[in-house]
Design a protein around this motif. Sequence first.
Motif, short mmCIF file in Angstrom:
data_model
loop_
_atom_site.label_atom_id
_atom_site.label_comp_id
_atom_site.label_asym_id
_atom_site.label_seq_id
_atom_site.Cartn_x
_atom_site.Cartn_y
_atom_site.Cartn_z
N TYR A 30 42.61 23.22 6.95
CA TYR A 30 44.03 23.27 7.29
C TYR A 30 44.50 24.72 7.43
O TYR A 30 45.22 25.07 8.37
N SER A 31 44.09 25.56 6.48
CA SER A 31 44.59 26.94 6.45
C SER A 31 44.26 27.72 7.73
O SER A 31 45.16 28.33 8.32
N PRO A 32 43.01 27.71 8.21
CA PRO A 32 42.76 28.46 9.45
C PRO A 32 43.43 27.85 10.68
O PRO A 32 43.79 28.58 11.61
N LEU A 33 43.60 26.53 10.71
CA LEU A 33 44.31 25.95 11.85
C LEU A 33 45.71 26.55 11.93
O LEU A 33 46.19 26.94 13.00
N ARG A 34 46.38 26.68 10.79
CA ARG A 34 47.72 27.27 10.76
C ARG A 34 47.68 28.77 11.02
O ARG A 34 48.38 29.28 11.88
N TYR A 35 46.85 29.49 10.25
CA TYR A 35 46.86 30.95 10.32
C TYR A 35 46.48 31.46 11.71
O TYR A 35 47.09 32.38 12.25
N TYR A 36 45.46 30.86 12.30
CA TYR A 36 44.99 31.33 13.61
C TYR A 36 45.75 30.69 14.77
O TYR A 36 45.38 30.85 15.92
N GLY A 37 46.81 29.95 14.45
CA GLY A 37 47.65 29.38 15.51
C GLY A 37 46.96 28.31 16.33
O GLY A 37 47.26 28.11 17.50
N LEU A 38 46.01 27.63 15.69
CA LEU A 38 45.29 26.57 16.40
C LEU A 38 45.95 25.23 16.09
O LEU A 38 45.27 24.22 15.89
N ASP A 39 47.26 25.23 16.00
CA ASP A 39 47.98 24.03 15.56
C ASP A 39 49.04 23.61 16.58
O ASP A 39 49.96 22.87 16.24
N LYS A 40 48.92 24.10 17.82
CA LYS A 40 49.95 23.77 18.81
C LYS A 40 49.52 22.54 19.62
O LYS A 40 48.42 22.52 20.18
N PRO A 41 50.40 21.52 19.67
CA PRO A 41 50.04 20.29 20.38
C PRO A 41 49.47 20.59 21.77
O PRO A 41 49.98 21.47 22.46
N LEU B 165 31.43 28.18 24.12
CA LEU B 165 32.34 27.05 24.36
C LEU B 165 33.80 27.48 24.37
O LEU B 165 34.67 26.77 24.87
N ALA B 166 34.09 28.65 23.78
CA ALA B 166 35.48 29.11 23.69
C ALA B 166 35.96 29.62 25.03
O ALA B 166 35.21 30.24 25.79
N LYS B 167 37.26 29.39 25.30
CA LYS B 167 37.91 29.95 26.49
C LYS B 167 38.04 31.46 26.33
O LYS B 167 37.86 31.99 25.23
N THR B 168 38.47 32.15 27.35
CA THR B 168 38.91 33.54 27.22
C THR B 168 39.98 33.58 26.13
O THR B 168 40.84 32.70 26.08
N ASN B 169 39.90 34.57 25.24
CA ASN B 169 40.81 34.70 24.09
C ASN B 169 40.59 33.62 23.02
O ASN B 169 41.40 33.50 22.10
N GLY B 170 39.54 32.85 23.16
CA GLY B 170 39.30 31.78 22.19
C GLY B 170 38.85 32.32 20.83
O GLY B 170 38.36 33.45 20.73
N LYS B 171 39.03 31.51 19.82
CA LYS B 171 38.74 31.93 18.45
C LYS B 171 37.70 31.02 17.80
O LYS B 171 37.87 29.80 17.82
N VAL B 172 36.67 31.63 17.25
CA VAL B 172 35.66 30.86 16.53
C VAL B 172 35.81 31.21 15.05
O VAL B 172 35.63 32.37 14.66
N GLY C 88 36.36 34.79 13.52
CA GLY C 88 37.12 35.04 12.29
C GLY C 88 36.56 34.22 11.15
O GLY C 88 35.58 33.49 11.31
N GLY C 89 37.18 34.37 10.02
CA GLY C 89 36.75 33.59 8.86
C GLY C 89 37.94 33.13 8.07
O GLY C 89 39.08 33.55 8.33
N SER C 90 37.69 32.26 7.12
CA SER C 90 38.79 31.79 6.28
C SER C 90 38.20 31.16 5.02
O SER C 90 37.16 30.50 5.07
N SER C 91 38.84 31.41 3.91
CA SER C 91 38.36 30.87 2.63
C SER C 91 39.46 30.07 1.95
O SER C 91 40.55 30.62 1.69
N ILE C 92 39.20 28.83 1.70
CA ILE C 92 40.16 27.88 1.07
C ILE C 92 41.60 28.18 1.46
O ILE C 92 41.89 28.36 2.63
N GLY C 93 42.53 28.25 0.48
CA GLY C 93 43.92 28.53 0.80
C GLY C 93 44.64 28.88 -0.49
O GLY C 93 44.11 28.64 -1.58
N GLY C 94 45.83 29.45 -0.37
CA GLY C 94 46.63 29.76 -1.56
C GLY C 94 47.25 28.47 -2.12
O GLY C 94 47.16 27.40 -1.51
N LEU C 95 47.90 28.62 -3.26
CA LEU C 95 48.44 27.42 -3.92
C LEU C 95 49.61 26.81 -3.16
O LEU C 95 49.72 25.59 -3.05
#
Length: 359
Positions: A172-183, A267-274, A299-306
């Motif tokens: 959940y955290s990287p989807l939000r942080y990296y802006g990969l959450d737009k419909p 597989l990523a588009k131009t400007n895509g994020k892995v 990029g990377g991501s580790s768990i999430g804050g409380l």
Amino acid sequence: MADAPEKEHPVEAYGYAARDSSGHLSPFKFSRRATGEKDVAFNITHCGICHSDLHFIKNEWGIAAYPVVPGHELVGIVTEVGSKVTKYKVGDRVGVGCLVGSCRSCTNCADDLENYCPGLILTYGSKNVDGTRTYGGYSNFMVCDEHFVVRIPDSMPSDGAAPLLCAGVTVYSPLRYYGLDKPGMHLGVVGLGGLGHMAVKFGKAMGLKVTVISTSPGKKSEAMERLGADAFLVSHDPEQMQGAVGTLDGIIDTVSAAHSLLPLVRLAKTNGKVILVGVPEKPFELHSFGIIMGRKMVGGSSIGGLKETQEMINFAAEHNITADIEVIPVDYVNTAMDRLQKADVKYRFVIDIANTLKP
Ligand code: NAP
Ligand code: ZN
Ligand code: ZN
């Protein structure tokens, strides 16, 4: 000499521990601290089995100090609260994830990113402030500062909620942080295990188009019919992979074992994020051409804050999301580890602590 684990603290506790890098788990007696003024004590009813538990007990990351009581997806019922606890009361259903402490004074802590605090205390395999070892959730009860405890919404079953505490927030955290959450965005999820299946569920709830990239062709129908994935690629099929080159806005890579990154980056588009969340034993290799052509990002991501962990659980409750689980008795845990190693679980083992762990 330090006290034996069962003598360090005043309250007797028991669980399952690994004693060496064979990773074999067996009954173990230890102790936990008395409930402090800011602490919440709870009887653990369920604990998920994360692949990190398996990496750790086998010392694949080279950081294990034995004995290890694994488990960082704990859910239980509060039995006692300290005099200064404000958020919880006896009888509440609560959870604890990967963190039980942090410095509470650095900039990461101030920004609700306790997960990136240099002084973070992990639920197991870390040292408490008093120097004693932390022991995780394959055990009968837990004592934890209320700051590191989250509330399980009433609508959510405890067993299906447990894996949210690590697997859920980690994707959940990287989807939000990296802006990969737009419909409408197109997300790839690599590895359909505990983390991966949560990424598919969250991605769908956020309105994304989701492609699963998997080594297991046998997971296809379930991924699409049950989990709602829109497409499924078998990663060792060059034709399928070629057909999807340049189509994904973002990719969450949850794979636990060595694999090559370049086919995923392609597989990523131009400007895509892995985004890497899996932690294979060995480092990755990636030529810069793979990312400079197309201005891509790894990029990377580790768990999430409380704060984010609670937000994720509330989001999951709103969208009726829990993990797909196989509930097991605690004495099945070694078999479960063998099966997890072979990616043979749909999609998370959860130990029924309340009914099967005996002193
Ligand atoms: P899991 O349930 O075992 O899932 C991993 C999936 O990776 C498997 O189901 C399999 O999916 C795929 N896979 C396994 N071996 C593979 C190989 N040799 N090549 C390609 N794919 C392979 O594990 P998990 O609990 O989701 O954890 C996944 C990883 O994330 C672990 O390394 C874990 O330590 C790490 N983790 C990181 C964080 C963090 O904060 N960043 C938090 C929790 C866990 P397919 O069958 O679909 O291929
Ligand atoms: Zn985990
Ligand atoms: Zn800090």
